[in-house]
Design a protein around this motif. Structure first.
Motif, PDB file in Angstrom:
ATOM      1  N   GLU A   3       1.017  -1.204   0.000  1.00  0.00           N
ATOM      2  CA  GLU A   3       0.044  -0.063  -0.056  1.00  0.00           C
ATOM      3  C   GLU A   3       0.910   1.198  -0.157  1.00  0.00           C
ATOM      4  OE1 GLU A   3      -3.211  -0.090  -0.370  1.00  0.00           O
ATOM      5  OE2 GLU A   3      -3.189  -2.250  -0.151  1.00  0.00           O
ATOM      6  N   ARG A   4       0.340   2.565  -0.638  1.00  0.00           N
ATOM      7  CA  ARG A   4       1.051   3.633  -0.711  1.00  0.00           C
ATOM      8  C   ARG A   4       0.954   4.084   0.857  1.00  0.00           C
ATOM      9  NH1 ARG A   4      -3.050   2.773  -2.372  1.00  0.00           N
ATOM     10  NH2 ARG A   4      -3.219   2.654  -4.455  1.00  0.00           N
ATOM     11  N   GLY A   5       1.842   5.077   1.036  1.00  0.00           N
ATOM     12  CA  GLY A   5       2.040   5.628   2.447  1.00  0.00           C
ATOM     13  C   GLY A   5       1.881   6.985   2.149  1.00  0.00           C
ATOM     14  N   THR A   6       1.742   7.532   1.011  1.00  0.00           N
ATOM     15  CA  THR A   6       1.326   9.182   0.847  1.00  0.00           C
ATOM     16  C   THR A   6       0.018   9.658   0.812  1.00  0.00           C
ATOM     17  OG1 THR A   6       1.334   9.018  -1.501  1.00  0.00           O
ATOM     18  CG2 THR A   6       3.550   9.348  -0.309  1.00  0.00           C
ATOM     19  N   GLY A   7      -0.658   8.642   0.843  1.00  0.00           N
ATOM     20  CA  GLY A   7      -2.462   9.147   0.453  1.00  0.00           C
ATOM     21  C   GLY A   7      -2.727   9.304  -1.082  1.00  0.00           C
ATOM     22  N   ALA A   8      -1.960   9.528  -1.765  1.00  0.00           N
ATOM     23  CA  ALA A   8      -1.913   9.985  -3.224  1.00  0.00           C
ATOM     24  C   ALA A   8      -2.488   8.663  -4.079  1.00  0.00           C
ATOM     25  CB  ALA A   8      -0.953  10.204  -4.053  1.00  0.00           C
ATOM     26  N   ALA A   9      -3.679   8.934  -5.059  1.00  0.00           N
ATOM     27  CA  ALA A   9      -4.182   7.768  -5.739  1.00  0.00           C
ATOM     28  C   ALA A   9      -3.020   7.091  -6.770  1.00  0.00           C
ATOM     29  CB  ALA A   9      -5.184   8.245  -6.811  1.00  0.00           C
ATOM     30  N   ARG A  10      -3.164   5.698  -6.837  1.00  0.00           N
ATOM     31  CA  ARG A  10      -2.161   5.114  -7.761  1.00  0.00           C
ATOM     32  C   ARG A  10      -2.641   5.029  -9.134  1.00  0.00           C
ATOM     33  NH1 ARG A  10       0.154   0.458  -4.565  1.00  0.00           N
ATOM     34  NH2 ARG A  10       1.320   2.182  -3.935  1.00  0.00           N
ATOM     35  N   ILE A  11      -1.932   5.498 -10.008  1.00  0.00           N
ATOM     36  CA  ILE A  11      -2.408   5.138 -11.468  1.00  0.00           C
ATOM     37  C   ILE A  11      -1.454   4.187 -12.320  1.00  0.00           C
ATOM     38  CG2 ILE A  11      -3.353   7.481 -11.377  1.00  0.00           C
ATOM     39  CD1 ILE A  11      -1.303   8.340 -13.319  1.00  0.00           C
ATOM     40  N   PHE A  12      -1.939   3.717 -13.393  1.00  0.00           N
ATOM     41  CA  PHE A  12      -1.154   2.703 -14.343  1.00  0.00           C
ATOM     42  C   PHE A  12      -1.595   2.987 -15.439  1.00  0.00           C
ATOM     43  CE2 PHE A  12      -0.859  -0.865 -16.508  1.00  0.00           C
ATOM     44  CZ  PHE A  12       0.431  -1.451 -16.519  1.00  0.00           C
ATOM     45  N   SER A  13      -0.821   2.954 -16.625  1.00  0.00           N
ATOM     46  CA  SER A  13      -1.039   2.888 -17.885  1.00  0.00           C
ATOM     47  C   SER A  13       0.516   2.479 -18.514  1.00  0.00           C
ATOM     48  CB  SER A  13      -1.533   4.327 -18.457  1.00  0.00           C
ATOM     49  OG  SER A  13      -1.937   4.119 -19.695  1.00  0.00           O
ATOM     50  N   GLY A  14       0.167   2.394 -19.857  1.00  0.00           N
ATOM     51  CA  GLY A  14       1.400   1.872 -20.585  1.00  0.00           C
ATOM     52  C   GLY A  14       1.254   1.983 -21.976  1.00  0.00           C
ATOM     53  N   VAL A  15       2.276   1.891 -23.057  1.00  0.00           N
ATOM     54  CA  VAL A  15       2.560   1.798 -24.323  1.00  0.00           C
ATOM     55  C   VAL A  15       2.842   0.424 -25.013  1.00  0.00           C
ATOM     56  CG1 VAL A  15       2.898   4.287 -24.363  1.00  0.00           C
ATOM     57  CG2 VAL A  15       4.849   2.804 -24.353  1.00  0.00           C
ATOM     58  N   GLU A  16       2.254   0.217 -25.918  1.00  0.00           N
ATOM     59  CA  GLU A  16       2.579  -1.210 -26.699  1.00  0.00           C
ATOM     60  C   GLU A  16       3.724  -1.023 -27.613  1.00  0.00           C
ATOM     61  OE1 GLU A  16      -1.133  -2.500 -28.251  1.00  0.00           O
ATOM     62  OE2 GLU A  16      -2.027  -2.807 -26.214  1.00  0.00           O
ATOM     63  N   GLY A 146      -2.551  -2.432  -7.123  1.00  0.00           N
ATOM     64  CA  GLY A 146      -3.538  -1.782  -6.229  1.00  0.00           C
ATOM     65  C   GLY A 146      -3.808  -0.355  -6.864  1.00  0.00           C
ATOM     66  N   THR A 147      -4.095  -0.508  -8.264  1.00  0.00           N
ATOM     67  CA  THR A 147      -4.129   0.861  -9.012  1.00  0.00           C
ATOM     68  C   THR A 147      -5.787   1.290  -8.745  1.00  0.00           C
ATOM     69  OG1 THR A 147      -2.966  -0.314 -10.927  1.00  0.00           O
ATOM     70  CG2 THR A 147      -4.568   1.606 -11.405  1.00  0.00           C
TER      71      THR A 147
END
Length: 337
Positions: A3-16, A146-147
């Motif tokens: 789990e994140r400790g900063t309280g910020a949302a976690r985002i995920f993305s990528g390129v193919e 955990g995105t």
């Protein structure tokens, strides 16, 4: 579970790395990642190299394009001190979780995915099983970390919807393990059409290389491609009408996105002919990509730095993924290792 400790949302993305990255990749996603997302969230950005294996491919080309894609992510402005940049295949936990997603998904809902239908239609020697099951791997990509949010455009919307359904289904069957991610859509969507097939997104049309501006194209190549844009003859009048004149509308939208002017309709009022519009659009693209190309050249000359960034990124990604994947394996009834 990482789990994140900063309280910020976690985002995920990528390129193919199934091809060279394009102006559409940059305006539609990468610029936003660099200018906004990496500052507002705990952000992970990935080179989705396993996607390239779902179709016929040349191994050396996959390696080359994967490195190029990673280098371009950094050249576009992603700061490894602020976000996590890594390569998909460097996180072994994804294969473990992808199998659980396959066990959670139904055959019918996977077969309904547009990417499978389109890819199978193009495959001359028959579609690979990995093309069918890739949505399960994409779900694993998103859920392993955990995105909270996934920046998506039209091309990924259905895949994210399936990912959400799988997360909910798994949690209901086995207990809450996964965060159910939400879509993060840009306030102003940027869609860049193919220059030769403007009703299709760049890189997905029938126009071939002539319709695609790659991020590493030389300035003269950019100018040549824009000057030959379909449906925008030099002497023709300029009007913003996507239905009747998609080629002209695409050039106006491209220019507006590059300049951040925002209103293609107002831009159209300033042009008497398509020739002038094409010249301005070409120069706007050249200037937009100039710093990206320059930074890419610097990074390409220092492969050790890029390798170090990817190693550190993969280490953090594995650290985030492992506890959640272990928890998922225990939840479904598998023995602890």
């Amino acid at each position: 579970m990482g789990e994140r400790g900063t309280g910020a949302a976690r985002i995920f993305s990528g390129v193919e790395p199934t091809g060279h990255l394009t102006l559409g990749n940059y305006l539609g996603a990468m610029r936003r990642w660099a200018e906004e997302d990496q500052y507002r969230a705990d952000a992970l950005f990935c080179v989705l190299d396993l996607r390239a294996l779902t179709v016929e491919h040349d191994p050396a080309r996959v390696r080359r394009l994967s490195r190029q894609a990673a280098t371009l992510l950094l050249a576009a402005g992603l700061d490894p001190g602020r976000c996590t940049v890594f390569v998909q295949s460097h996180v072994d936990e994804l294969a473990r979780l992808a199998y659980l997603m396959e066990c959670t998904a139904g055959v019918d809902e996977i077969q309904r995915m547009a990417r499978f239908r389109e890819g199978a239609a193009r495959a001359a020697d028959g579609a690979r099983l990995s093309l069918l099951t890739y949505p399960a791997l994409w779900a694993a990509d998103v859920l392993a970390y955990g995105t909270d949010e996934v920046p998506v455009g039209a091309g990924r919307a259905r895949e994210l919807e399936l990912t959400r359904e799988l997360a909910v289904r798994f949690n209901e069957r086995y207990g809450r393990v996964f965060v159910v991610p939400r879509a993060a859509r840009a306030p102003v969507a940027v869609r860049v059409g193919d220059l030769q097939d403007p009703r299709s997104r760049m890189g997905e049309g029938r126009g071939g290389a002539a319709g695609v501006i790659h991020l590493l194209d030389e300035p003269d190549a950019v100018r040549r491609k824009v000057s030959r844009a379909a449906g925008a003859d030099d002497g023709a009048e300029v009007a913003y009408d996507g239905a009747a004149r998609p080629g002209v509308a695409n050039l106006l939208e491209m220019l507006a996105a590059c300049r951040r002017d925002g209103d293609p309709g107002k831009l159209a009022e300033g042009y008497a002919s398509c020739g002038a519009l094409k010249r301005d659009a070409a120069e706007a693209v050249v200037e937009l990509l100039r710093p990206v190309r320059a930074r890419h050249a610097e990074l390409a000359a220092d492969p050790g730095y890029v390798d170090a960034v990817l190693r550190a990124g993969a280490a953090r990604a594995r650290e985030l993924a492992r506890p959640r994947v272990d928890a998922a394996y225990e939840a479904v009834g598998l023995l602890r290792r």
